[in-house]
Design an enzyme around this catalytic site. Structure first.
Site, PDB file in Angstrom:
ATOM      1  N   ARG A 159      36.938  41.841  30.020  1.00  0.00           N
ATOM      2  CA  ARG A 159      37.792  41.347  31.112  1.00  0.00           C
ATOM      3  C   ARG A 159      38.959  42.302  31.210  1.00  0.00           C
ATOM      4  NH1 ARG A 159      39.655  35.254  32.291  1.00  0.00           N
ATOM      5  NH2 ARG A 159      37.611  35.411  33.258  1.00  0.00           N
ATOM      6  N   HIS A 197      34.238  39.241  40.144  1.00  0.00           N
ATOM      7  CA  HIS A 197      34.004  38.384  38.977  1.00  0.00           C
ATOM      8  C   HIS A 197      32.518  37.966  39.027  1.00  0.00           C
ATOM      9  CE1 HIS A 197      34.719  35.747  35.741  1.00  0.00           C
ATOM     10  NE2 HIS A 197      35.584  34.897  36.253  1.00  0.00           N
ATOM     11  N   GLN A 217      31.138  34.784  37.251  1.00  0.00           N
ATOM     12  CA  GLN A 217      31.536  33.568  37.960  1.00  0.00           C
ATOM     13  C   GLN A 217      30.624  33.334  39.166  1.00  0.00           C
ATOM     14  OE1 GLN A 217      34.197  31.333  37.237  1.00  0.00           O
ATOM     15  NE2 GLN A 217      33.020  30.181  38.729  1.00  0.00           N
ATOM     16  N   ASP A 222      40.397  29.205  45.121  1.00  0.00           N
ATOM     17  CA  ASP A 222      40.848  29.794  43.857  1.00  0.00           C
ATOM     18  C   ASP A 222      42.373  29.888  43.930  1.00  0.00           C
ATOM     19  OD1 ASP A 222      41.020  31.168  41.422  1.00  0.00           O
ATOM     20  OD2 ASP A 222      40.419  33.108  42.252  1.00  0.00           O
ATOM     21  N   CYS A 262      36.655  28.172  40.816  1.00  0.00           N
ATOM     22  CA  CYS A 262      36.267  28.852  39.571  1.00  0.00           C
ATOM     23  C   CYS A 262      37.054  28.342  38.372  1.00  0.00           C
ATOM     24  CB  CYS A 262      36.437  30.357  39.719  1.00  0.00           C
ATOM     25  SG  CYS A 262      38.134  30.829  40.123  1.00  0.00           S
ATOM     26  N   ARG A 310      28.600  28.084  33.940  1.00  0.00           N
ATOM     27  CA  ARG A 310      28.929  29.407  33.389  1.00  0.00           C
ATOM     28  C   ARG A 310      28.075  29.673  32.145  1.00  0.00           C
ATOM     29  NH1 ARG A 310      33.829  31.965  34.501  1.00  0.00           N
ATOM     30  NH2 ARG A 310      32.854  33.645  33.319  1.00  0.00           N
TER      31      ARG A 310
HETATM   32  N1   CP Z   1      36.726  30.998  35.807  1.00  0.00           N
HETATM   33  C1   CP Z   1      37.070  31.741  34.753  1.00  0.00           C
HETATM   34  O1   CP Z   1      36.697  32.918  34.624  1.00  0.00           O
HETATM   35  O2   CP Z   1      37.810  31.093  33.822  1.00  0.00           O
HETATM   36  P1   CP Z   1      38.558  31.773  32.593  1.00  0.00           P
HETATM   37  O3   CP Z   1      39.624  32.651  33.157  1.00  0.00           O
HETATM   38  O4   CP Z   1      39.116  30.620  31.799  1.00  0.00           O
HETATM   39  O5   CP Z   1      37.551  32.564  31.797  1.00  0.00           O
HETATM   40  N1  NVA Z   2      41.333  35.143  40.788  1.00  0.00           N
HETATM   41  C1  NVA Z   2      41.647  34.654  39.454  1.00  0.00           C
HETATM   42  C2  NVA Z   2      40.396  34.140  38.797  1.00  0.00           C
HETATM   43  C3  NVA Z   2      40.590  33.542  37.429  1.00  0.00           C
HETATM   44  C4  NVA Z   2      39.291  33.135  36.790  1.00  0.00           C
HETATM   45  C5  NVA Z   2      42.296  35.764  38.641  1.00  0.00           C
HETATM   46  O1  NVA Z   2      41.871  36.913  38.740  1.00  0.00           O
HETATM   47  O2  NVA Z   2      43.249  35.456  37.930  1.00  0.00           O
END
Ligand code: CP
Ligand code: NVA
Length: 305
Positions: free
Chosen positions: A102, A129, A132, A224, A264, A292
């Site tokens: 990530r 993502h 997701q 989101d 999400c 997930r």
């Molecule tokens: N939706 C999602 O990716 O959640 P986290 O940021 O908790 O991993």
């Molecule tokens: N758009 C959000 C998604 C979190 C899972 C971010 O990037 O923070």
């Protein structure tokens, strides 16, 4: 399929096959548990940002399939700071079997993929993502049988989650609409790609600035956060612009009667979504979050077997 970095990299058949594998693994796990098809395989999970779902679903996916997972925190790795991304990729390639990362900058996940000899999975970048989106598509397929011909409307910020959802929908024949404030749409290059995929599958992409017009006729409403990780400095300005794009009961009533609501997560209740909708009869937020686990398993199995 060496890496899983962006939805746009895969054909409709490959994406559908991920969903079908996820359903098989989910059914099998609920019945008797999964056999240890990833026995002795280890996933290294690199995080530059916080996570609940991505971290835990990947860890549990590996355990259910007989493998193991290592969590590497931002402080431990210092991706590109303590050590170059290329060196990290080459070192980890000799220790573990698959990487999930990530990152802030999508270029960094591309760099990991370039230098790594083992598969790399994007656990969220500023561009998209894709893990997701696989769980989102799985949830839509479970509710409607398939994505083909479903109208999916995303309300809010044209961010990473919006991009991967748009591409998954366009590849699998769902009509994708975004309702966003002016200046907060999806980046034009990602939209152009989405339009190409939609033309190939016979679906459509629409971009609107009116949330009511956007949800009209929709079977799926998605939202989101207004402020993604890494955008903290813009938080105050965004919170002034986005309130008309809140997914609340009044907006939901403008969609199809049996529309499902997705997010999400994490949710900022009272901002992009109200409690009434998040906890109401149309919400599929928690089945979606649970998916997930099954989507992650399918991606791991596709990359490692
Ligand atoms: N939706 C999602 O990716 O959640 P986290 O940021 O908790 O991993
Ligand atoms: N758009 C959000 C998604 C979190 C899972 C971010 O990037 O923070």
């Amino acid at each position: 399929m060496k890496d899983y970095l962006a939805v746009a990299d895969f054909s409709a058949e490959e994406l559908q096959s991920i969903l079908d594998t996820a359903i098989e693994l989910k059914t099998e796990w609920k019945k008797n548990g999964n056999p240890p098809i990833l026995k002795d395989k280890v996933l290294a999970m690199i995080f530059q940002k916080p996570s609940l779902r991505t971290r835990v679903s990947f860890d549990m996916a590996m355990r259910h399939l007989g493998g193991d997972a290592l969590y590497l925190s931002p402080a431990e790795i210092g991706l590109g700071k303590r050590e170059s991304i290329a060196d990290i990729a080459r070192v980890l390639s000799g220790y573990v079997d698959v990487l999930m990362a990530r990152v802030f900058d999508h270029q960094h996940i591309l760099e990991l993929g370039k230098w790594s000899e083992i598969p790399v999975i994007n656990g969220l970048s500023d561009y998209n993502h894709p893990c997701q989106a696989a769980a989102d598509a799985l949830t839509i397929q479970e509710n409607f049988g398939s994505l083909k011909g479903i109208k999916v409307t995303y309300i809010g910020d044209g961010n990473n989650v919006a991009v991967s959802l748009m591409h998954f929908c366009a590849k699998l024949g769902a009509d994708f609409t975004i309702g966003h404030p002016e200046g907060y749409g999806i980046n034009p290059e990602a939209v152009a790609l989405g339009e190409k995929f939609a033309a190939e599958s016979g679906s459509s992409i629409s971009q609107l600035n009116d949330p009511r017009e956007a949800v009209s006729g929709s079977q799926v409403i998605y939202t989101d956060t207004w402020v993604s990780m890494g955008q903290d400095e813009e938080a105050a300005g965004r919170k002034e612009v986005f309130p008309p794009f809140q997914v609340n009961q009044s907006l939901l009533e403008g969609a199809e009667k049996d529309a499902i609501v997705l997010h999400c997560l994490p949710a900022h209740r009272g901002e992009e979504i109200t409690d009434e909708v998040a906890d109401g009869p149309n919400s599929r937020l928690f089945p979606q979050a649970h998916n997930r686990l099954h989507a992650q398993k399918a991606i791991l199995v596709k990359l490692l077997t």
